[in-house]
Design a protein around this motif. Structure first.
Motif, short mmCIF file in Angstrom:
data_model
loop_
_atom_site.label_atom_id
_atom_site.label_comp_id
_atom_site.label_asym_id
_atom_site.label_seq_id
_atom_site.Cartn_x
_atom_site.Cartn_y
_atom_site.Cartn_z
N SER A 145 -58.46 -51.85 -101.47
CA SER A 145 -58.08 -51.17 -102.72
C SER A 145 -58.87 -49.88 -102.88
O SER A 145 -58.32 -48.87 -103.34
CB SER A 145 -58.26 -52.09 -103.92
OG SER A 145 -59.62 -52.43 -104.11
N ALA A 146 -60.14 -49.89 -102.47
CA ALA A 146 -60.93 -48.65 -102.50
C ALA A 146 -60.38 -47.61 -101.53
O ALA A 146 -60.30 -46.43 -101.86
CB ALA A 146 -62.39 -48.96 -102.18
N THR A 147 -59.96 -48.07 -100.36
CA THR A 147 -59.39 -47.15 -99.36
C THR A 147 -58.08 -46.55 -99.86
O THR A 147 -57.85 -45.34 -99.74
CB THR A 147 -59.16 -47.90 -98.02
OG1 THR A 147 -60.41 -48.39 -97.56
CG2 THR A 147 -58.55 -46.98 -96.98
N ILE A 148 -57.22 -47.38 -100.44
CA ILE A 148 -55.94 -46.88 -100.96
C ILE A 148 -56.19 -45.86 -102.07
O ILE A 148 -55.61 -44.78 -102.08
CB ILE A 148 -55.07 -48.04 -101.47
CG1 ILE A 148 -54.65 -48.95 -100.33
CG2 ILE A 148 -53.84 -47.50 -102.21
CD1 ILE A 148 -54.04 -50.27 -100.78
N ALA A 149 -57.08 -46.22 -103.00
CA ALA A 149 -57.39 -45.31 -104.11
C ALA A 149 -57.94 -43.98 -103.59
O ALA A 149 -57.58 -42.91 -104.09
CB ALA A 149 -58.38 -45.97 -105.06
N ARG A 150 -58.81 -44.05 -102.58
CA ARG A 150 -59.38 -42.82 -102.01
C ARG A 150 -58.31 -41.98 -101.32
O ARG A 150 -58.21 -40.78 -101.53
CB ARG A 150 -60.50 -43.18 -101.03
CG ARG A 150 -61.25 -41.95 -100.51
CD ARG A 150 -62.33 -42.29 -99.50
NE ARG A 150 -61.72 -42.59 -98.21
CZ ARG A 150 -61.69 -43.79 -97.63
NH1 ARG A 150 -62.23 -44.82 -98.22
NH2 ARG A 150 -61.11 -43.96 -96.46
N LYS A 151 -57.47 -42.64 -100.51
CA LYS A 151 -56.44 -41.89 -99.77
C LYS A 151 -55.40 -41.27 -100.69
O LYS A 151 -54.85 -40.23 -100.39
CB LYS A 151 -55.78 -42.79 -98.74
CG LYS A 151 -56.72 -43.16 -97.61
CD LYS A 151 -55.96 -43.37 -96.35
CE LYS A 151 -56.90 -43.61 -95.21
NZ LYS A 151 -57.19 -42.42 -94.45
N LEU A 152 -55.15 -41.93 -101.82
CA LEU A 152 -54.16 -41.40 -102.76
C LEU A 152 -54.82 -40.51 -103.82
O LEU A 152 -54.12 -39.96 -104.67
CB LEU A 152 -53.40 -42.55 -103.43
CG LEU A 152 -52.54 -43.41 -102.51
CD1 LEU A 152 -51.87 -44.52 -103.30
CD2 LEU A 152 -51.51 -42.57 -101.78
N GLY A 153 -56.14 -40.38 -103.77
CA GLY A 153 -56.83 -39.56 -104.76
C GLY A 153 -56.66 -40.12 -106.17
O GLY A 153 -56.51 -39.36 -107.13
N ASP A 154 -56.69 -41.44 -106.29
CA ASP A 154 -56.38 -42.10 -107.54
C ASP A 154 -57.42 -43.20 -107.84
O ASP A 154 -57.09 -44.38 -107.91
CB ASP A 154 -54.97 -42.70 -107.43
CG ASP A 154 -54.43 -43.20 -108.74
OD1 ASP A 154 -54.94 -42.81 -109.80
OD2 ASP A 154 -53.47 -44.01 -108.70
N PRO A 155 -58.71 -42.81 -108.03
CA PRO A 155 -59.76 -43.83 -108.20
C PRO A 155 -59.59 -44.68 -109.45
O PRO A 155 -60.05 -45.82 -109.48
CB PRO A 155 -61.05 -43.01 -108.27
CG PRO A 155 -60.62 -41.65 -108.69
CD PRO A 155 -59.23 -41.46 -108.13
N GLY A 156 -58.89 -44.20 -110.45
CA GLY A 156 -58.70 -44.96 -111.68
C GLY A 156 -57.72 -46.12 -111.53
O GLY A 156 -57.65 -46.98 -112.40
N SER A 157 -56.99 -46.17 -110.44
CA SER A 157 -55.99 -47.23 -110.24
C SER A 157 -56.41 -48.26 -109.20
O SER A 157 -55.58 -49.00 -108.69
CB SER A 157 -54.65 -46.60 -109.83
OG SER A 157 -54.16 -45.78 -110.84
N ARG A 158 -57.69 -48.32 -108.91
CA ARG A 158 -58.17 -49.24 -107.89
C ARG A 158 -57.80 -50.70 -108.21
O ARG A 158 -57.37 -51.45 -107.33
CB ARG A 158 -59.67 -49.09 -107.75
CG ARG A 158 -60.24 -49.90 -106.63
CD ARG A 158 -61.69 -49.58 -106.42
NE ARG A 158 -62.26 -50.50 -105.46
CZ ARG A 158 -63.51 -50.48 -105.09
NH1 ARG A 158 -64.32 -49.57 -105.58
NH2 ARG A 158 -63.94 -51.34 -104.22
#
Length: 143
Positions: free
Chosen positions: A81-94
């Protein structure tokens, strides 16, 4: 007449992981065959869940998530989930992405579908489209 037929290129299929031999290799490595996978294979759709995705290779663990031991799932889901949030530039949606990953574990969402949607969102972000979480939610709503 036989020479004019476009015969299958077995070597190219092997290289792309689209043969039954690759399925057997994956099973030996611990990949869990789901009913959906077997059904897709029987109907001529050739899912290749154990091959690395074209970009963002850190995300390939999504594909093996259903087969991961229960005690290892929380840490892997946290990492993914941290990787997805980082790759999508969306840390608030982790937490949202972690929820999607738990749906994969529970069999409510196919890992291939989630990975495809994430790759589409990454491509859209590359093209300047905003709100990656909304893109993922919209795409998953169609499945």
């Amino acid at each position: 007449e036989d020479l004019a037929y476009p015969w299958r290129d077995l070597e190219a299929d092997k290289a792309r992981g689209r043969t039954a031999f690759n399925v057997l290799k994956a099973v030996k490595k611990g990949f869990r065959l789901t009913f959906r996978f077997v059904l897709d294979w029987a109907l001529g759709r050739r899912p290749v869940p154990w091959s690395p995705p074209p970009t963002g290779s850190e995300l390939e663990d999504i594909l093996s998530l259903p087969g991961v031991a229960p005690q290892e799932r929380p840490d892997l889901i946290d990492q993914l989930s941290a990787t997805i949030a980082r790759k999508l530039g969306d840390p608030g949606s982790r937490r949202y992405y972690a929820g999607l990953l738990w749906r994969v574990v529970e069999g409510q969402l196919r890992p291939e579908a989630l990975l495809t949607v994430i790759h589409r969102a990454m491509a859209a972000i590359g093209e300047g489209v905003a709100r990656p979480g909304a893109l993922v939610a919209q795409a998953l709503g169609r499945l």
